[in-house]
Design an enzyme around this catalytic site. Structure first.
Site, PDB file in Angstrom:
ATOM      1  CG  ASN A  50     -30.318  25.857 -25.281  1.00 49.84           C
ATOM      2  OD1 ASN A  50     -29.152  25.299 -26.471  1.00 49.84           O
ATOM      3  ND2 ASN A  50     -30.158  25.850 -23.565  1.00 49.84           N
TER       4      ASN A  50
ATOM      5  CG  HIS B  35     -32.536  19.133 -19.405  1.00 54.21           C
ATOM      6  ND1 HIS B  35     -31.095  19.217 -19.508  1.00 54.21           N
ATOM      7  CD2 HIS B  35     -32.893  19.087 -17.963  1.00 54.21           C
ATOM      8  CE1 HIS B  35     -30.475  20.011 -18.794  1.00 54.21           C
ATOM      9  NE2 HIS B  35     -31.619  19.986 -17.497  1.00 54.21           N
TER      10      HIS B  35
ATOM     11  CG  ASP C  56     -24.996  18.574 -22.766  1.00 50.70           C
ATOM     12  OD1 ASP C  56     -25.394  18.941 -23.959  1.00 50.70           O
ATOM     13  OD2 ASP C  56     -25.011  18.370 -21.416  1.00 50.70           O
TER      14      ASP C  56
HETATM   15 ZN   LIG Z   1     -29.721  19.383 -21.079  1.00 48.60          ZN
END
Ligand SMILES: [Zn+2]
Length: 428
Positions: free
Chosen positions: A90, A177, A303
């Protein structure tokens, strides 16, 4: 290249041994090894682990270099004991083409601190509508094997099915996700007692669990492999446990913060605790620890989500979601799993190095600490205990939920293919 003798290290927490590194390779492991011609590192009872591997890191480059770059992110990784990280897709532009994943891969090679394996987007622009060029990314120099729209859920069942079918052809994996978007519209924190009291939009556990249930069934139907990112609820654990008992090819990760922190912290309205998926309840935390111990959850993944202070130092509703994690992950795992007796150091090596390397096919990483193996290693002073000071982070961002908190363990040395990237707690 030179020789290094690590003297008296508890390899995977076992009896003290010497480890001799020659060039990029472990030459010997044993007792009383000769230090001739070698630089000596006195391990003095510290624990030696295989270099850690993070399957879930946000390095932010290209596009958000104000929060992190590949260089600062890999320096943070080396500080935390990592020798390989998987960079989420992302970015801006999104890593959905061979061109972008090769760019990230090259930046990683140039950094020299840690191997960077780019993750490719599942769908074009993370928009969830059209499959990205999965094959081209796999064929590229970056050799992508893990695909994820992380930050967003691949919520369309047909797209998810096609992605699972596609990666099956070359043994890749889709990392989901799990967040049903309609059930989490306007959600600000875990849905429960605390959200009701604070009047904040709730994020129900079922929004995560329903997607996981669907995806393990899709993986079974297609005969493909699925990986579930950042499990955060006791119910998600139950579904993954059921899927594994049924022989479904599913793996799952948990973040350090979901092993330690609960939604009670949101009462402070400090946005440092705002994260996706949200912090859950004590019951969820205990279920996640147990699942990591018994292998239902395969790995710990950070993360690591760096944000500049202007995106976090604002009111709760406006704040970005995410926390940095690379430089505190091992300490949190020691606190929650080792010091509680749930995992030994061999178990930590398994959950933070062997298994993540296997899931992501990180060649040369997650290997045993034995002769002939690549010298990707990390040395941990497990007797250390101290307060977390973000001012000392190598990451460009400071959004840690542990500022001032006492945690055990400190990584003192990291070696990437025999080259020291961290010496006595300082980056080289
Ligand atoms: Zn995530």
């Amino acid at each position: 290249m030179s020789k290094t003798l690590i003297r008296g290290a508890k390899v995977l927490g076992g009896e003290p041994q010497d480890v001799l590194i020659d060039g990029g390779t472990i030459e010997a492991v044993g007792t009383g090894l000769s230090a001739e011609g070698a630089e000596v590192v006195e391990a003095d009872g510290k624990v030696l682990l295989p270099g850690l591997v993070d399957l879930h890191t946000h390095l932010r480059e290209p596009g958000r270099e104000d929060s992190e770059t590949v260089l600062t992110g890999t320096r943070a990784a080396a500080s935390g004991g990592y020798t390989a990280v998987f960079a989420m897709a992302n970015t801006f532009p999104v890593a959905d083409t061979a061109g972008v994943v090769e760019q990230v891969w090259r930046l990683g090679q140039e950094s020299g601190y840690c191997d960077v394996q780019p993750i490719g987007a599942v769908t074009v622009g993370l928009e969830g509508r059209k499959l990205a060029e999965l094959g081209a990314m796999h064929e590229s120099a970056a050799g992508v094997t893990v695909f994820s729209d992380d930050g967003k859920c691949v919520d369309d069942a047909v797209i998810m099915r096609r992605a699972l079918e596609y990666v099956k052809a070359f043994g890749g994996v889709v990392a989901q996700h799990a967040q049903e978007p309609r059930l989490t519209e306007g959600a600000q924190m875990n849905e429960g007692v605390v959200s009701a009291e604070l009047g904040l939009g709730g994020w129900p556990a079922v929004a995560e669990e329903s997607i996981i249930a669907r995806d393990v069934l899709l993986a079974e139907h297609v005969g493909s492999r699925v990986h579930i990112c950042h499990l955060s609820t006791a119910g998600s654990v139950e579904i993954v446990r059921w899927a594994k008992s049924r022989g479904i090819d599913v793996t799952a990760e948990v973040t350090p913060h979901h092993l330690l922190l609960t939604d009670e912290l949101v009462r402070s309205y400090n946005p440092v605790y705002k994260v996706n998926p949200p912090l859950r309840t004590e019951r969820d935390v205990m279920a996640l620890r147990e699942a990591l111990a018994d292998g239902t959850i395969d790995i710990v993944a950070t993360d690591h989500a760096p944000h500049p202070h202007e995106d976090k130092d604002c009111e709760w509703a406006a704040a970005a979601m995410g926390m940095v994690g690379l430089e505190t992950a091992l300490s949190v795992v020691q606190e929650t799993m080792v010091d509680t007796g749930l995992l030994d150091w061999a178990g930590v090596a398994d959950r933070m190095s062997f298994k993540p390397a296997r899931i992501g096919q990180a060649t040369g990483h997650g290997r045993p600490v034995s002769a002939g193996e690549p010298a990707n290693l990390t040395l941990v002073d497990t007797a250390y205990r101290g307060a977390v000071d973000p001012a000392g982070f190598a990451s460009r961002s400071r959004n840690t939920p542990y500022e001032g908190r006492e945690l055990p363990g400190r990584v003192t040395h990291t070696w990437l293919r025999g080259k020291a990237t961290l010496v006595d707690g300082k980056l080289t």
